[in-house]
Scaffold this active site. Structure first.
Site, PDB file in Angstrom:
ATOM      1  N   LYS A 162      -0.860   5.813  11.367  1.00  0.00           N
ATOM      2  CA  LYS A 162      -1.839   5.110  10.532  1.00  0.00           C
ATOM      3  C   LYS A 162      -2.497   4.038  11.377  1.00  0.00           C
ATOM      4  CE  LYS A 162      -2.917   5.511   6.131  1.00  0.00           C
ATOM      5  NZ  LYS A 162      -2.871   6.739   5.329  1.00  0.00           N
ATOM      6  N   GLY A 166      -5.670   3.855 -13.024  1.00  0.00           N
ATOM      7  CA  GLY A 166      -6.594   3.977 -11.890  1.00  0.00           C
ATOM      8  C   GLY A 166      -7.510   5.171 -12.066  1.00  0.00           C
ATOM      9  N   GLY A 174     -10.297   5.917 -10.119  1.00  0.00           N
ATOM     10  CA  GLY A 174     -11.162   6.046  -8.944  1.00  0.00           C
ATOM     11  C   GLY A 174     -11.354   7.511  -8.596  1.00  0.00           C
ATOM     12  N   VAL A 184      -9.475   9.867  -7.204  1.00  0.00           N
ATOM     13  CA  VAL A 184      -8.435  10.830  -7.606  1.00  0.00           C
ATOM     14  C   VAL A 184      -8.201  10.784  -9.118  1.00  0.00           C
ATOM     15  CG1 VAL A 184      -6.015  11.506  -7.341  1.00  0.00           C
ATOM     16  CG2 VAL A 184      -7.287  10.697  -5.358  1.00  0.00           C
TER      17      VAL A 184
HETATM   18  P1  NAD Z   1      -9.944   4.561  -5.373  1.00  0.00           P
HETATM   19  O1  NAD Z   1     -10.087   3.282  -4.646  1.00  0.00           O
HETATM   20  O2  NAD Z   1     -11.140   5.455  -5.515  1.00  0.00           O
HETATM   21  O3  NAD Z   1      -9.393   4.296  -6.857  1.00  0.00           O
HETATM   22  C1  NAD Z   1      -8.392   3.382  -7.152  1.00  0.00           C
HETATM   23  C2  NAD Z   1      -8.701   2.826  -8.538  1.00  0.00           C
HETATM   24  O4  NAD Z   1      -7.617   2.013  -8.954  1.00  0.00           O
HETATM   25  C3  NAD Z   1      -9.955   1.950  -8.575  1.00  0.00           C
HETATM   26  O5  NAD Z   1     -10.826   2.420  -9.575  1.00  0.00           O
HETATM   27  C4  NAD Z   1      -9.411   0.558  -8.915  1.00  0.00           C
HETATM   28  O6  NAD Z   1     -10.290  -0.203  -9.707  1.00  0.00           O
HETATM   29  C5  NAD Z   1      -8.152   0.907  -9.665  1.00  0.00           C
HETATM   30  N1  NAD Z   1      -7.149  -0.150  -9.717  1.00  0.00           N
HETATM   31  C6  NAD Z   1      -6.765  -1.001  -8.734  1.00  0.00           C
HETATM   32  N2  NAD Z   1      -5.803  -1.832  -9.174  1.00  0.00           N
HETATM   33  C7  NAD Z   1      -5.560  -1.468 -10.470  1.00  0.00           C
HETATM   34  C8  NAD Z   1      -4.663  -1.944 -11.460  1.00  0.00           C
HETATM   35  N3  NAD Z   1      -3.824  -2.938 -11.235  1.00  0.00           N
HETATM   36  N4  NAD Z   1      -4.666  -1.333 -12.667  1.00  0.00           N
HETATM   37  C9  NAD Z   1      -5.517  -0.310 -12.929  1.00  0.00           C
HETATM   38  N5  NAD Z   1      -6.401   0.172 -12.024  1.00  0.00           N
HETATM   39  C10 NAD Z   1      -6.421  -0.400 -10.803  1.00  0.00           C
HETATM   40  O7  NAD Z   1      -8.744   5.334  -4.678  1.00  0.00           O
HETATM   41  P2  NAD Z   1      -8.393   6.885  -4.750  1.00  0.00           P
HETATM   42  O8  NAD Z   1      -8.948   7.571  -3.550  1.00  0.00           O
HETATM   43  O9  NAD Z   1      -8.660   7.401  -6.109  1.00  0.00           O
HETATM   44  O10 NAD Z   1      -6.810   6.827  -4.512  1.00  0.00           O
HETATM   45  C11 NAD Z   1      -5.935   6.376  -5.532  1.00  0.00           C
HETATM   46  C12 NAD Z   1      -4.537   6.220  -4.954  1.00  0.00           C
HETATM   47  O11 NAD Z   1      -4.094   7.483  -4.434  1.00  0.00           O
HETATM   48  C13 NAD Z   1      -4.472   5.241  -3.760  1.00  0.00           C
HETATM   49  O12 NAD Z   1      -3.239   4.583  -3.816  1.00  0.00           O
HETATM   50  C14 NAD Z   1      -4.526   6.150  -2.539  1.00  0.00           C
HETATM   51  O13 NAD Z   1      -3.863   5.557  -1.424  1.00  0.00           O
HETATM   52  C15 NAD Z   1      -3.768   7.368  -3.034  1.00  0.00           C
HETATM   53  N6  NAD Z   1      -4.152   8.601  -2.357  1.00  0.00           N
HETATM   54  C16 NAD Z   1      -5.449   9.001  -2.345  1.00  0.00           C
HETATM   55  C17 NAD Z   1      -5.807  10.192  -1.712  1.00  0.00           C
HETATM   56  C18 NAD Z   1      -7.239  10.667  -1.676  1.00  0.00           C
HETATM   57  O14 NAD Z   1      -7.459  11.824  -1.314  1.00  0.00           O
HETATM   58  N7  NAD Z   1      -8.221   9.880  -2.083  1.00  0.00           N
HETATM   59  C19 NAD Z   1      -4.810  10.963  -1.083  1.00  0.00           C
HETATM   60  C20 NAD Z   1      -3.465  10.548  -1.145  1.00  0.00           C
HETATM   61  C21 NAD Z   1      -3.158   9.360  -1.792  1.00  0.00           C
END
Ligand code: NAD
Length: 348
Positions: A80, A181, A183, A185
């Site tokens: 990382k 969350g 976002g 995913v």
């Molecule tokens: P993202 O940043 O698009 O979405 C995260 C969402 O969580 C945001 O909308 C944010 O407002 C919300 N959030 C933050 N703190 C919060 C809280 N306390 N309560 C409620 N909502 C809250 O990220 P993503 O790409 O959707 O990824 C989500 C998670 O999955 C992350 O932890 C990321 O590391 C993990 N992940 C993502 C991927 C990927 O392909 N994008 C792959 C593996 C793991």
């Protein structure tokens, strides 16, 4: 934090401290292991409170990548990169190119990609200095939200496997799923769950994202703090890490925890044990959220898109394997996953 102690504790192979005054670059590259192949793992950009926090984040995330690749038998290790800085205000071509030169000096031992706070454009800048980068313009992962789509698909399958194991059926229709969350995913996951006939309870700190999901999926929205206490079959953490902790676990009223967030257990041993004692089935995060890594590995090996999807579908069987191993060995599920990953890592 004593970096050497932490490296020993987590068995980290190498930590590279990257500093280039002119480009304003301050970054850390953590290579946890290259035992099974080059260390794969994205580049995160974040406003860390202290430099130690950046190092701690890098090594912990790198270790997660090693275990994720190992348990699925992928020929990659875990790494990382983290850049210290605000992703909204502190980005520049110079900065990412400077990091690219550091990555190039590692001669392929580390391959980077998009992570929290970085984008395809940033990877294109890194690509100007090194070929050891994924998610650049023109790759399948850079097109639309394919990585998030496959991560959501994997989590969805992981939920079905967990329901199958604990509740006797993988059919999610009529089940209630609480998604934290919304976002990249979380939103796509809600769509899959809605199509499967599940009832959705949702929360996000961003009201616009909550409204979008309420409109699209007729989901019931609750306040961010209230999501933990919602009575549901599955709680899906899809926001940030460390959210399964002493304060939140006591509030949970779910049968299963399965979500995309990395490093969900704040204290792996204590909080994992607590979930176990409360009779909650925990889908280990790095198993259930492996969709993104699996397709990245596929792309690096020139695998076709339909084949990529079939590879992501391995998550279902892998979770069942973890649960059965946990039962046989009488250990919590997070430990069972670690044991299976470590068995791969120690193969001659
Ligand atoms: P993202 O940043 O698009 O979405 C995260 C969402 O969580 C945001 O909308 C944010 O407002 C919300 N959030 C933050 N703190 C919060 C809280 N306390 N309560 C409620 N909502 C809250 O990220 P993503 O790409 O959707 O990824 C989500 C998670 O999955 C992350 O932890 C990321 O590391 C993990 N992940 C993502 C991927 C990927 O392909 N994008 C792959 C593996 C793991």
């Amino acid at each position: 934090m004593d970096v050497w102690k932490e490296m020993k504790r987590l068995q980290v192979e190498q930590v590279v401290f990257c500093q280039e005054e002119q480009a304003g670059l301050q970054a850390v590259i953590a290579i946890h292991s290259t035992r099974l192949g080059p260390a794969l793992g994205g580049c995160r950009m974040w406003t860390y409170a202290t430099e130690n926090d950046a190092v701690a984040d890098a090594v912990r995330l790198a270790r997660g990548m090693t275990y994720k690749a190992a348990i699925f038998g992928l020929p990659y290790g875990g790494g990382k990169a983290v850049i210290v800085g605000n992703p909204s205000t502190d980005k520049s071509e110079d900065k990412f190119r400077a990091l690219g030169r550091f990555i190039e000096r590692l001669q392929g031992r580390y391959i980077t990609g998009v992570d929290l706070g970085t984008t395809v454009r940033d990877m294109d800048w890194i690509r100007l200095e090194t070929p050891h980068v994924t998610d650049t313009t023109g790759t399948i992962m850079a097109a639309g939200d394919f990585t998030a789509e496959m991560t959501a698909y994997g989590v969805y399958l992981g939920m079905k496997a967990s329901a199958d194991y604990l509740l006797g059926s993988g059919d999610l229709s009529g089940r209630t799923v609480a998604v934290q969350g919304l976002g990249k995913v979380g939103f796509l996951l809600c769509g899959l769950l809605r199509d499967a006939g599940a009832n959705l309870v949702i929360a996000d700190i961003d009201n616009a994202l909550v409204e979008r999901a309420v409109k699209a999926y007729h989901a019931r929205a609750v306040a961010p703090d209230a999501i933990y206490g919602e009575s549901c079959d599955i709680f899906a953490p899809c926001a940030i890490g460390g959210i399964l902790n002493d304060a939140t676990i006591a509030k949970l009223r779910c049968a299963i925890v399965a979500g995309s967030a990395n490093n969900q257990l704040q204290e792996e041993i204590r909080n994992g044990e607590e979930l176990e004692q409360r009779g909650i089935l925990y889908a280990p995060d790095y198993v259930v959220n492996a969709g993104g890594l699996i397709i990245t590995a596929c792309e690096l090996q020139g695998v076709s898109v339909p084949e990529m999807k079939r590879n992501v579908e391995r998550i279902y069987g892998m979770l069942l394997k973890v649960y059965l191993h946990a039962r046989q060995e009488a250990v919590p599920t997070w430990l069972a996953a670690n044991m299976l990953a470590e068995a791969e890592l120690s193969k001659p």
